[in-house]
Design an enzyme around this catalytic site. Structure first.
Site, short mmCIF file in Angstrom:
data_model
loop_
_atom_site.label_atom_id
_atom_site.label_comp_id
_atom_site.label_asym_id
_atom_site.label_seq_id
_atom_site.Cartn_x
_atom_site.Cartn_y
_atom_site.Cartn_z
N TYR A 109 7.50 13.13 -21.80
CA TYR A 109 7.89 11.90 -22.49
C TYR A 109 9.37 11.66 -22.23
O TYR A 109 10.19 12.57 -22.37
CB TYR A 109 7.64 12.05 -23.99
CG TYR A 109 8.08 10.87 -24.84
CD1 TYR A 109 9.17 10.98 -25.71
CD2 TYR A 109 7.41 9.65 -24.78
CE1 TYR A 109 9.57 9.90 -26.49
CE2 TYR A 109 7.81 8.58 -25.58
CZ TYR A 109 8.90 8.71 -26.42
OH TYR A 109 9.31 7.64 -27.19
N ASP A 133 15.42 15.18 -17.20
CA ASP A 133 15.53 14.61 -18.54
C ASP A 133 15.75 15.78 -19.52
O ASP A 133 14.80 16.44 -19.94
CB ASP A 133 14.26 13.83 -18.89
CG ASP A 133 14.35 13.27 -20.29
OD1 ASP A 133 13.38 12.59 -20.71
OD2 ASP A 133 15.37 13.52 -20.98
N LYS A 138 20.11 13.93 -28.48
CA LYS A 138 19.83 14.87 -29.58
C LYS A 138 21.06 15.74 -29.93
O LYS A 138 21.95 15.30 -30.65
CB LYS A 138 18.60 15.70 -29.23
CG LYS A 138 17.32 14.82 -29.12
CD LYS A 138 16.08 15.63 -28.85
CE LYS A 138 14.90 14.75 -28.49
NZ LYS A 138 14.16 14.24 -29.65
#
Ligand code: KE4
Length: 432
Positions: free
Chosen positions: A145, A240, A268
């Site tokens: 994702y 990623d 994050k």
């Protein structure tokens, strides 16, 4: 223990105003059932809900809170920035300081651009890769994702390495036709995709450790294969690391696995829990980004000083303490303990740990790609999740999420978690 009445009432109110009652789908607990709770506050390894129930937290905001909730130094740093004003529409020194820290700690990154989410980081990285290579195709992996930009909401086409199909209404087929999807850890499939489309592929984008299918580790040689194939065909390799950055090692997965991507996306942890994403690369690539270059990308609140201060405080503590070996040892104790309990209760299970990320699938192992993750017993996971919650342990509300640890999780937290997990497994096993 309260039955969660206040959360129930709040969720009823929320559902009148927010789609599904949430601002992000996973928070609605649709994958695990039960009543989603509203959090009142967090402290260290724990969160407390609006009904006064306390949980040991292994979600940690899906990754950002590697130092636990409300770490005093992070709160002080953000509070100090806040007192000087929230945002100015100009640059601040904090943006330079965060960039200095990221480029010092992530080996392949010489220049970095901050944005406001992981999705912004990955969509900008893909635009940059398409500009640099003057190509359009993107190769991604099933179960990885990268946020909700159209290009990523593509599911695998009918045949191997065929063009993608929309994974959501509202995503035009002509967009997902530019995304080829193959299985993670399948070197032959990646090579076939390059054999078929190589000269049209702008970039490969991959979670070097998959945290969005549950936790799936790269097989030895898989990341190296992607590096070789992209280099051989003039495509860029995008890691990623929105989730793995500063979670699997201080320098991210690229340090842990010694594979250097061309572009790295982050998020994050670097925001300390405030909205920050970033993408970075060697200077010759990043210099293409406006206003130095011609690849446009912008953001009103990009580099927000309060978020920069919180992220910088976290990174400074991680750099000082390098807690990853200790975090991995605790994660190993957790996974080994849960697998031993599952075996005692006759529940098939397999698990993995890397740095401060861990995960368990309820199926025979190993799990090496999303198809195998889909073979896990999700109904049983849902019951296990609800039983753990009842016992005071909050796990990510989906079998397809990774679990996280923080430096605030104590040995006592680990022991208590294993007791709760054992009791939960006894109940789900008895349920048949
Ligand atoms: P955001 O746009 O949600 O900040 O980041 C998107 C993203 C990009 N890349 C990776 C590897 C990610 O894990 C994410 C977001 N992760 C999910 C957790 N599965 C966020 C949780 C949520 O959607 O609420």
């Amino acid at each position: 223990m309260s039955r969660g009445e206040n959360s129930r009432r709040l969720f009823d109110r929320a559902r009148q105003l927010l789609p599904g009652g949430v601002n992000s789908p996973v928070r609605a607990f649709g994958a695990v059932g039960g009543q989603p709770f509203f959090t009142d506050r967090g402290e260290g390894s724990r969160i407390r809900d609006v009904d006064g129930r306390e949980f040991i937290d292994y979600v940690l905001s899906f990754g950002p809170l590697i130092l636990g909730h409300a770490h005093p130094q992070v709160i002080r740093a953000a509070g100090s920035a806040l007192e000087r004003g929230i945002h100015f529409g100009t640059s601040t020194v904090l943006e330079i300081e965060l960039a200095e820290k990221v480029t010092a700690l992530v080996p392949s990154v010489e220049m970095v651009r901050c944005v406001n989410s992981g999705t912004e980081a990955t969509m900008s990285a893909v635009r940059l890769a398409r500009a640099v290579t003057r190509r359009d195709l993107i190769l991604k992996f099933e179960g990885c994702y990268h946020g909700h930009a159209d290009a990523f909401l593509a599911k695998a086409g009918s045949g191997l390495a065929t063009f993608g199909l929309p994974a959501s209404p509202g995503v035009p087929e002509r967009i997902t036709e530019l995304t080829v999807t193959v299985d993670f850890n399948d070197r032959d499939a990646a090579k076939e995709a390059f054999a078929k489309h190589g000269e049209r592929i702008a970039a490969v984008i991959v979670e070097p450790v998959v945290g969005n299918s549950g936790l799936i580790l790269p097989r030895p040689g898989f990341l190296e294969c992607l590096r070789e194939e992209t280099r051989a065909h003039g495509a860029l390799l995008i890691f990623d690391e929105v989730m793995t950055g500063f979670r699997v090692a201080l320098g991210g997965a690229q340090t842990r696995y010694s594979v250097r991507p061309d572009i790295t996306t982050l998020g994050k942890v670097i925001g300390g829990g405030l909205p920050v994403g970033a993408y970075g690369a060697p200077r010759e690539i990043m210099s293409r980004v406006a206003p130095e270059g011609d690849v446009y990308q912008a953001g009103t609140l990009s580099g927000n000083p309060v978020a920069m201060a919180a992220g910088l405080a976290q990174l400074e503590i991680l750099e000082r303490d390098d807690p990853f070996a200790d975090l991995e040892e605790r994660g190993r104790r957790l996974v080994d303990g849960i697998l031993a309990a599952a075996e005692r209760h006759g529940v098939p299970a397999t698990g993995a740990v890397v740095g401060s990320m861990w995960g368990v699938f309820f199926r025979e192992g190993p799990v090496t790609n999303f198809r195998e993750a889909e073979g896990a017993d999700r109904e049983l996971f849902g019951r296990f999740h609800r039983e753990c919650l009842e016992g005071g342990v909050f796990l990510p509300p989906s079998q397809f999420e990774a679990c996280f640890l923080s430096t605030a999780h104590s040995d006592a937290d680990i022991e208590l978690t294993l007791e709760v997990a054992d009791a939960a497994l006894a109940k789900v096993a008895a349920h048949g």
